[in-house]
Design a protein around this motif. Structure first.
Motif, mmCIF file in Angstrom:
data_model
loop_
_atom_site.group_PDB
_atom_site.id
_atom_site.type_symbol
_atom_site.label_atom_id
_atom_site.label_comp_id
_atom_site.label_asym_id
_atom_site.label_seq_id
_atom_site.Cartn_x
_atom_site.Cartn_y
_atom_site.Cartn_z
ATOM 1 N N UNK A 1 12.056 -1.961 -2.720
ATOM 2 C CA UNK A 1 10.741 -1.537 -3.179
ATOM 3 C C UNK A 1 9.661 -1.751 -2.133
ATOM 4 N N UNK A 2 10.030 -1.756 -0.875
ATOM 5 C CA UNK A 2 9.071 -2.047 0.183
ATOM 6 C C UNK A 2 7.916 -1.058 0.183
ATOM 7 N N UNK A 3 8.195 0.220 0.036
ATOM 8 C CA UNK A 3 7.152 1.233 0.071
ATOM 9 C C UNK A 3 6.168 1.056 -1.088
ATOM 10 N N UNK A 4 6.666 0.727 -2.254
ATOM 11 C CA UNK A 4 5.789 0.503 -3.409
ATOM 12 C C UNK A 4 4.920 -0.731 -3.203
ATOM 13 N N UNK A 5 5.492 -1.800 -2.633
ATOM 14 C CA UNK A 5 4.698 -3.006 -2.364
ATOM 15 C C UNK A 5 3.623 -2.736 -1.314
ATOM 16 N N UNK A 6 3.962 -1.970 -0.288
ATOM 17 C CA UNK A 6 2.974 -1.627 0.740
ATOM 18 C C UNK A 6 1.873 -0.747 0.165
ATOM 19 N N UNK B 1 0.872 -0.726 -2.950
ATOM 20 C CA UNK B 1 0.067 -1.595 -3.798
ATOM 21 C C UNK B 1 -0.914 -2.419 -2.966
ATOM 22 N N UNK B 2 -0.447 -2.961 -1.871
ATOM 23 C CA UNK B 2 -1.307 -3.785 -1.017
ATOM 24 C C UNK B 2 -2.405 -2.948 -0.362
ATOM 25 N N UNK C 1 -6.400 -3.086 -1.307
ATOM 26 C CA UNK C 1 -7.356 -3.437 -0.254
ATOM 27 C C UNK C 1 -8.404 -2.342 -0.073
ATOM 28 N N UNK C 2 -7.980 -1.091 -0.153
ATOM 29 C CA UNK C 2 -8.920 0.022 -0.032
ATOM 30 C C UNK C 2 -9.923 0.006 -1.173
ATOM 31 N N UNK C 3 -9.450 -0.235 -2.370
ATOM 32 C CA UNK C 3 -10.334 -0.288 -3.539
ATOM 33 C C UNK C 3 -11.288 -1.473 -3.459
ATOM 34 N N UNK C 4 -10.760 -2.650 -3.237
ATOM 35 C CA UNK C 4 -11.590 -3.858 -3.217
ATOM 36 C C UNK C 4 -12.588 -3.839 -2.064
ATOM 37 N N UNK C 5 -12.152 -3.442 -0.897
ATOM 38 C CA UNK C 5 -13.036 -3.427 0.263
ATOM 39 C C UNK C 5 -14.206 -2.476 0.108
ATOM 40 N N UNK C 6 -13.947 -1.299 -0.409
ATOM 41 C CA UNK C 6 -15.029 -0.328 -0.580
ATOM 42 C C UNK C 6 -15.969 -0.721 -1.712
ATOM 43 N N UNK C 7 -15.445 -1.293 -2.789
ATOM 44 C CA UNK C 7 -16.325 -1.749 -3.857
ATOM 45 C C UNK C 7 -17.216 -2.898 -3.386
ATOM 46 N N UNK C 8 -16.661 -3.803 -2.611
ATOM 47 C CA UNK C 8 -17.464 -4.910 -2.093
ATOM 48 C C UNK C 8 -18.508 -4.428 -1.090
ATOM 49 N N UNK D 1 -6.179 4.550 -7.566
ATOM 50 C CA UNK D 1 -5.092 5.434 -8.005
ATOM 51 C C UNK D 1 -3.792 5.074 -7.303
ATOM 52 N N UNK D 2 -3.855 4.836 -6.001
ATOM 53 C CA UNK D 2 -2.648 4.473 -5.243
ATOM 54 C C UNK D 2 -2.089 3.138 -5.736
ATOM 55 N N UNK D 3 -2.962 2.150 -5.941
ATOM 56 C CA UNK D 3 -2.504 0.847 -6.407
ATOM 57 C C UNK D 3 -1.915 0.933 -7.810
ATOM 58 N N UNK D 4 -2.552 1.700 -8.690
ATOM 59 C CA UNK D 4 -2.040 1.838 -10.055
ATOM 60 C C UNK D 4 -0.690 2.548 -10.064
ATOM 61 N N UNK D 5 -0.554 3.565 -9.232
ATOM 62 C CA UNK D 5 0.717 4.295 -9.135
ATOM 63 C C UNK D 5 1.816 3.359 -8.615
ATOM 64 N N UNK D 6 1.504 2.577 -7.597
ATOM 65 C CA UNK D 6 2.489 1.652 -7.045
ATOM 66 C C UNK D 6 2.877 0.589 -8.069
ATOM 67 N N UNK D 7 1.895 0.085 -8.794
ATOM 68 C CA UNK D 7 2.177 -0.925 -9.812
ATOM 69 C C UNK D 7 3.054 -0.343 -10.926
ATOM 70 N N UNK D 8 2.756 0.878 -11.334
ATOM 71 C CA UNK D 8 3.590 1.534 -12.350
ATOM 72 C C UNK D 8 5.008 1.742 -11.857
ATOM 73 N N UNK D 9 5.148 2.075 -10.580
ATOM 74 C CA UNK D 9 6.481 2.249 -10.002
ATOM 75 C C UNK D 9 7.250 0.935 -9.999
ATOM 76 N N UNK D 10 6.582 -0.147 -9.651
ATOM 77 C CA UNK D 10 7.253 -1.448 -9.613
ATOM 78 C C UNK D 10 7.614 -1.944 -11.020
ATOM 79 N N UNK D 11 6.748 -1.704 -11.978
ATOM 80 C CA UNK D 11 7.017 -2.158 -13.353
ATOM 81 C C UNK D 11 8.150 -1.348 -13.979
ATOM 82 N N UNK D 12 8.140 -0.035 -13.694
ATOM 83 C CA UNK D 12 9.172 0.835 -14.275
ATOM 84 C C UNK D 12 10.549 0.551 -13.711
ATOM 85 N N UNK D 13 10.575 -0.038 -12.541
ATOM 86 C CA UNK D 13 11.872 -0.400 -11.973
ATOM 87 C C UNK D 13 12.374 0.660 -11.097
#
Length: 72
Positions: free
Chosen positions: A10-15, A17-18, A22-29, A60-72
């Motif tokens: 799941x390396x691609x999904x973890x990357x 997500x990260x 980071x893109x979401x948090x950095x731009x909001x801050x 959107x990217x983080x949510x998609x990655x998280x859904x991919x990791x949760x779904x297995x």
């Protein structure tokens, strides 16, 4: 030895997500808390529209990655 097994299946999904998080948090801050001092030639605050667009894209990217990791 396969690199996929060495680094995890799941390396691609973890990357994604990260990087998305980071893109979401950095731009909001950048919009919520601009730097106290600005150097010459730098913007006083981040462009709000572009920053919110990038934050939404990161979410959107983080949510998609998280859904991919949760779904297995």
């Amino acid at each position: 030895m396969m690199w996929g097994m060495f680094l995890g299946e799941d390396l691609l999904a973890w990357l994604a997500l990260a990087l998305g998080g980071a893109l979401c948090a950095g731009n909001l801050l950048a919009v919520v808390k601009p730097p106290a001092q600005t150097e010459e030639g730098h913007l006083e605050r981040a462009p709000v529209g572009r920053s919110l667009l990038y934050a939404g894209l990161g979410f959107v990217v983080a949510a998609w990655a998280l859904a991919t990791l949760v779904a297995g």
